[in-house]
Design a protein around this motif. Structure first.
Motif, PDB file in Angstrom:
ATOM      1  N   ILE A 242       0.847  -1.188   0.000  1.00  0.00           N
ATOM      2  CA  ILE A 242       0.000   0.000   0.000  1.00  0.00           C
ATOM      3  C   ILE A 242       0.882   1.237   0.000  1.00  0.00           C
ATOM      4  CG2 ILE A 242      -1.664   1.324   1.359  1.00  0.00           C
ATOM      5  CD1 ILE A 242      -2.895  -1.313   2.236  1.00  0.00           C
ATOM      6  N   ASP A 243       0.574   2.186  -0.861  1.00  0.00           N
ATOM      7  CA  ASP A 243       1.333   3.421  -0.994  1.00  0.00           C
ATOM      8  C   ASP A 243       0.677   4.505  -0.145  1.00  0.00           C
ATOM      9  OD1 ASP A 243       2.692   5.670  -1.734  1.00  0.00           O
ATOM     10  OD2 ASP A 243       2.044   5.653  -3.835  1.00  0.00           O
ATOM     11  N   PRO A 244       1.205   4.793   1.044  1.00  0.00           N
ATOM     12  CA  PRO A 244       0.540   5.761   1.930  1.00  0.00           C
ATOM     13  C   PRO A 244       0.507   7.176   1.375  1.00  0.00           C
ATOM     14  CG  PRO A 244       2.676   5.123   2.820  1.00  0.00           C
ATOM     15  CD  PRO A 244       2.404   4.205   1.668  1.00  0.00           C
ATOM     16  N   SER A 245       1.451   7.509   0.485  1.00  0.00           N
ATOM     17  CA  SER A 245       1.473   8.863  -0.068  1.00  0.00           C
ATOM     18  C   SER A 245       0.366   9.092  -1.087  1.00  0.00           C
ATOM     19  CB  SER A 245       2.836   9.151  -0.708  1.00  0.00           C
ATOM     20  OG  SER A 245       3.080   8.290  -1.804  1.00  0.00           O
ATOM     21  N   HIS A 246      -0.254   8.019  -1.568  1.00  0.00           N
ATOM     22  CA  HIS A 246      -1.359   8.143  -2.515  1.00  0.00           C
ATOM     23  C   HIS A 246      -2.601   7.415  -2.015  1.00  0.00           C
ATOM     24  CE1 HIS A 246       2.123   9.097  -5.115  1.00  0.00           C
ATOM     25  NE2 HIS A 246       1.268   9.933  -5.670  1.00  0.00           N
ATOM     26  N   SER A 247      -2.662   7.172  -0.718  1.00  0.00           N
ATOM     27  CA  SER A 247      -3.813   6.526  -0.106  1.00  0.00           C
ATOM     28  C   SER A 247      -4.328   7.395   1.030  1.00  0.00           C
ATOM     29  CB  SER A 247      -3.437   5.143   0.442  1.00  0.00           C
ATOM     30  OG  SER A 247      -2.935   4.302  -0.579  1.00  0.00           O
ATOM     31  N   SER A 248      -5.576   7.184   1.395  1.00  0.00           N
ATOM     32  CA  SER A 248      -6.166   7.948   2.484  1.00  0.00           C
ATOM     33  C   SER A 248      -7.084   7.048   3.304  1.00  0.00           C
ATOM     34  CB  SER A 248      -6.970   9.137   1.934  1.00  0.00           C
ATOM     35  OG  SER A 248      -7.626   9.825   2.975  1.00  0.00           O
ATOM     36  N   ILE A 249      -6.915   7.116   4.627  1.00  0.00           N
ATOM     37  CA  ILE A 249      -7.815   6.431   5.548  1.00  0.00           C
ATOM     38  C   ILE A 249      -8.348   7.492   6.503  1.00  0.00           C
ATOM     39  CG2 ILE A 249      -8.032   4.685   7.344  1.00  0.00           C
ATOM     40  CD1 ILE A 249      -5.770   3.173   5.982  1.00  0.00           C
TER      41      ILE A 249
ATOM     42  N   GLU B 179      -0.361   7.965   8.809  1.00  0.00           N
ATOM     43  CA  GLU B 179       0.603   6.869   8.749  1.00  0.00           C
ATOM     44  C   GLU B 179      -0.099   5.520   8.794  1.00  0.00           C
ATOM     45  OE1 GLU B 179       3.642   7.268  11.697  1.00  0.00           O
ATOM     46  OE2 GLU B 179       3.860   9.432  11.351  1.00  0.00           O
ATOM     47  N   HIS B 180       0.121   4.734   7.774  1.00  0.00           N
ATOM     48  CA  HIS B 180      -0.421   3.375   7.709  1.00  0.00           C
ATOM     49  C   HIS B 180       0.408   2.577   6.724  1.00  0.00           C
ATOM     50  CE1 HIS B 180      -2.329   4.794   3.968  1.00  0.00           C
ATOM     51  NE2 HIS B 180      -2.710   5.842   4.671  1.00  0.00           N
ATOM     52  N   GLU B 181       0.415   1.287   6.906  1.00  0.00           N
ATOM     53  CA  GLU B 181       1.148   0.423   5.988  1.00  0.00           C
ATOM     54  C   GLU B 181       0.417  -0.897   5.845  1.00  0.00           C
ATOM     55  OE1 GLU B 181       4.350  -1.461   9.184  1.00  0.00           O
ATOM     56  OE2 GLU B 181       5.030  -0.102   7.610  1.00  0.00           O
ATOM     57  N   GLY B 182       0.604  -1.508   4.697  1.00  0.00           N
ATOM     58  CA  GLY B 182      -0.064  -2.780   4.469  1.00  0.00           C
ATOM     59  C   GLY B 182       0.536  -3.500   3.283  1.00  0.00           C
ATOM     60  N   ALA B 183       0.286  -4.780   3.200  1.00  0.00           N
ATOM     61  CA  ALA B 183       0.779  -5.619   2.116  1.00  0.00           C
ATOM     62  C   ALA B 183      -0.366  -6.444   1.559  1.00  0.00           C
ATOM     63  CB  ALA B 183       1.894  -6.535   2.608  1.00  0.00           C
ATOM     64  N   LEU B 184      -0.437  -6.519   0.252  1.00  0.00           N
ATOM     65  CA  LEU B 184      -1.464  -7.292  -0.431  1.00  0.00           C
ATOM     66  C   LEU B 184      -0.799  -8.416  -1.228  1.00  0.00           C
ATOM     67  CD1 LEU B 184      -3.444  -4.338  -2.067  1.00  0.00           C
ATOM     68  CD2 LEU B 184      -3.546  -5.154   0.308  1.00  0.00           C
TER      69      LEU B 184
ATOM     70  N   ILE C  49      -3.195  -4.636   6.989  1.00  0.00           N
ATOM     71  CA  ILE C  49      -2.924  -3.212   7.157  1.00  0.00           C
ATOM     72  C   ILE C  49      -2.905  -2.848   8.632  1.00  0.00           C
ATOM     73  CG2 ILE C  49      -5.334  -2.494   7.043  1.00  0.00           C
ATOM     74  CD1 ILE C  49      -4.347  -0.015   5.444  1.00  0.00           C
ATOM     75  N   ASP C  50      -2.001  -1.935   8.980  1.00  0.00           N
ATOM     76  CA  ASP C  50      -1.912  -1.392  10.329  1.00  0.00           C
ATOM     77  C   ASP C  50      -1.870   0.127  10.234  1.00  0.00           C
ATOM     78  OD1 ASP C  50      -1.696  -3.801  12.038  1.00  0.00           O
ATOM     79  OD2 ASP C  50       0.119  -4.137  10.840  1.00  0.00           O
ATOM     80  N   ILE C  51      -2.609   0.782  11.117  1.00  0.00           N
ATOM     81  CA  ILE C  51      -2.722   2.237  11.121  1.00  0.00           C
ATOM     82  C   ILE C  51      -2.114   2.781  12.403  1.00  0.00           C
ATOM     83  CG2 ILE C  51      -4.367   4.159  11.144  1.00  0.00           C
ATOM     84  CD1 ILE C  51      -6.339   2.156   9.713  1.00  0.00           C
ATOM     85  N   THR C  52      -1.214   3.753  12.279  1.00  0.00           N
ATOM     86  CA  THR C  52      -0.604   4.398  13.436  1.00  0.00           C
ATOM     87  C   THR C  52      -1.554   5.470  13.949  1.00  0.00           C
ATOM     88  OG1 THR C  52       1.609   4.000  12.554  1.00  0.00           O
ATOM     89  CG2 THR C  52       1.392   5.679  14.285  1.00  0.00           C
ATOM     90  N   ILE C  53      -2.157   5.224  15.105  1.00  0.00           N
ATOM     91  CA  ILE C  53      -3.211   6.111  15.595  1.00  0.00           C
ATOM     92  C   ILE C  53      -2.672   7.486  15.965  1.00  0.00           C
ATOM     93  CG2 ILE C  53      -5.018   6.396  17.336  1.00  0.00           C
ATOM     94  CD1 ILE C  53      -5.221   3.359  17.463  1.00  0.00           C
ATOM     95  N   ALA C  54      -1.406   7.565  16.402  1.00  0.00           N
ATOM     96  CA  ALA C  54      -0.830   8.860  16.764  1.00  0.00           C
ATOM     97  C   ALA C  54      -0.759   9.813  15.584  1.00  0.00           C
ATOM     98  CB  ALA C  54       0.560   8.668  17.363  1.00  0.00           C
ATOM     99  N   SER C  55      -0.905   9.300  14.362  1.00  0.00           N
ATOM    100  CA  SER C  55      -0.860  10.143  13.172  1.00  0.00           C
ATOM    101  C   SER C  55      -2.206  10.790  12.865  1.00  0.00           C
ATOM    102  CB  SER C  55      -0.396   9.324  11.961  1.00  0.00           C
ATOM    103  OG  SER C  55      -1.384   8.365  11.575  1.00  0.00           O
TER     104      SER C  55
END
Length: 203
Positions: free
Chosen positions: A33-40, A58-63, A77-83
Motif C-alpha cells: 500500500i502506498d501511503p502517499s497516494h492513499s487515504s484512511i 501513517e499506515h502500511e499494508g501488504a497485499l 494493514i496497520d494504522i498508526t493512531i498517533a498520526s
C-alpha cells in the motif's frame, strides 16, 4: 477490496472476490500500500449539529493478489493512531489520550479480513476483524475496485475505495460530555473512509 480473500486460514485486511479473466490474472503478485497516494479517514458528529473529519496519515499494508483465484488472495494493514489529524492540535491530542485511543498503550489499529463477496459489477463486501485498543470485533466494508494502471514511473498500481460505519462505543471508545441544550458532544456513529493505492513489488 477487490481480489482480497483468506488464504491458508490466514487473516487479511481488505478482501474481495472478482470474476476470473485474463486481465485479473495479470494482477497476480505482491503489493505494498502506498501511503502517499492513499487515504484512511473518518467522519463523526460533533455537538449534535455538525461533523468533524479526520485522517490517519501513517499506515502500511501488504497485499498478495491471486487474479486467477481471487479467494486465495490476502492483505494486511496497520494504522498508526498517533498520526491522527483533524485539523486542530488540541483535539488531536485529546483523541490520542487515555480518554479515547490511549496511543501510549495501544499505538496501532488493524483490520484483518476473513471473507469477501461480490455485490455486482466492481462492488464488493469485505468482512473481517477490526482491532482498536484491546477490542477486536467483526466489521464489513463495501468497496469498489477502481482498476489497475501503470504510472509514469513504471509502477503497476491497483486502486480501491469504500466506506463503512461503526459505533465507537463497541470498541470501548466511550468518552463524552453532555451539552447544556441536551445531547452529547461526540456522536457514537463513526463513518470510516478508505481510498487505497497499492504498488506491485518488483519480481
Amino acid at each position: 477490496m477487490g481480489l482480497f480473500g483468506r488464504k491458508n486460514n490466514e487473516s487479511a485486511v481488505a478482501t474481495a472476490t472478482l470474476p476470473v479473466d485474463p486481465a485479473l490474472a495479470a494482477l497476480t503478485g505482491e503489493y505494498a500500500i502506498d501511503p502517499s497516494h492513499s487515504s484512511i479517514g473518518f467522519t463523526v458528529r460533533h455537538a449534535m449539529v455538525t461533523n468533524v473529519r479526520g485522517t490517519f496519515a501513517e499506515h502500511e499494508g501488504a497485499l498478495k493478489l491471486d487474479g486467477s483465484n481471487p479467494s486465495a488472495s490476502t492483505a494486511s494493514i496497520d494504522i498508526t493512531i498517533a498520526s491522527i489529524d483533524t485539523g486542530l492540535g488540541d483535539r488531536d491530542g485529546h483523541l490520542r489520550s487515555g480518554d479515547f485511543f490511549d496511543v501510549e498503550q495501544f499505538p496501532l489499529m488493524s483490520f484483518r479480513s476473513t471473507q469477501a463477496e461480490q455485490l455486482g459489477g466492481d462492488m464488493y463486501r469485505i468482512t473481517g476483524d477490526l482491532t482498536i485498543k484491546d477490542v477486536t470485533k467483526p466489521l464489513s466494508i463495501d468497496l469498489e475496485f477502481n482498476g489497475a494502471a501503470t504510472d509514469p514511473f513504471g509502477n503497476e498500481r491497483v486502486g480501491f475505495e469504500g466506506s463503512t460505519e461503526i459505533l465507537r462505543s463497541a470498541w470501548g471508545l466511550t468518552w463524552n460530555a453532555a451539552l447544556e441544550t441536551g445531547g452529547v458532544l461526540v456522536g457514537d456513529k463513526v463513518k470510516l473512509n478508505f481510498d487505497i493505492s497499492a504498488i506491485k513489488n518488483a519480481a
